[in-house]
Scaffold this active site. Structure first.
Site, PDB file in Angstrom:
ATOM      1  N   VAL A   1       0.836  -1.209   0.000  1.00  0.00           N
ATOM      2  CA  VAL A   1       0.000   0.000   0.000  1.00  0.00           C
ATOM      3  C   VAL A   1       0.867   1.254   0.000  1.00  0.00           C
ATOM      4  O   VAL A   1       0.592   2.210  -0.723  1.00  0.00           O
ATOM      5  CB  VAL A   1      -0.987   0.002   1.188  1.00  0.00           C
ATOM      6  CG1 VAL A   1      -1.807   1.293   1.205  1.00  0.00           C
ATOM      7  CG2 VAL A   1      -1.925  -1.197   1.094  1.00  0.00           C
ATOM      8  N   CYS A   2       1.946   1.237   0.768  1.00  0.00           N
ATOM      9  CA  CYS A   2       2.840   2.410   0.812  1.00  0.00           C
ATOM     10  C   CYS A   2       3.445   2.670  -0.562  1.00  0.00           C
ATOM     11  O   CYS A   2       3.555   3.818  -0.995  1.00  0.00           O
ATOM     12  CB  CYS A   2       3.958   2.199   1.831  1.00  0.00           C
ATOM     13  SG  CYS A   2       3.358   2.044   3.529  1.00  0.00           S
TER      14      CYS A   2
END
Length: 161
Positions: A53-54
């Site tokens: 996600v990052c």
């Protein structure tokens, strides 16, 4: 858990080591929030380099750097990993914003986003050119992130205010 700075209040100042990819060179420097006065700053706290996600979040912001620049805003990514980790992350995904190392999580604590177990909550703070906190979003779970469109819409509101 601390709630962090309130909207309309001065954003907590900090100085963190970091770096930014400039062509083939990763330029390391210390970043002080107060030295960015005169333009808006997007502080994007994220849990970790090279996580799914990052990576999606920072790639999205990096690909939208022209939109941020057009609103006279800088974007700073902040996570607990060290500068060496940030350099390999920036090189792997051609990230074009400074990545700052908050290894002791003091800055995350000042902004109310330090969390036991996960380290740092995914959060975005928009700081106006005057150093005042104008908007924030702190994720509870961190499986999603604020979109480029949401951030640029919020920034254009700051610029037009």
């Amino acid at each position: 858990m601390a709630s962090g700075p309130q909207l309309g209040s001065a954003a907590p100042d900090f100085t963190l080591p970091g770096g930014v990819l400039s062509g083939e060179t990763f330029e390391r420097a210390d970043y002080r929030l107060s030295s960015a006065r005169g333009r808006s700053v997007v502080l994007a706290f994220y849990p970790g380099d090279n996580t799914s996600v990052c990576t999606k979040q920072l790639c999205s912001y990096s690909s939208g750097m022209e939109a941020f620049e057009g609103l006279d805003a800088g974007v700073w990514g902040i996570s607990p990993q060290g500068v060496d980790s940030h350099e390999s992350f920036a090189r792997a995904f051609d990230l074009r914003m400074p990545l700052l190392a908050d290894e002791g999580r003091e800055t995350a604590r000042a902004y109310g986003v330090s969390a036991p177990g996960i380290g740092v909550r995914r959060a975005v703070f928009l700081i106006g050119p005057d150093g005042v906190l104008r908007w924030k979003h702190v994720s509870l779970l961190g499986a999603t992130f604020q979109s480029l469109t949401t951030l640029t819409d919020r920034l254009s509101g700051i610029k037009d205010a």
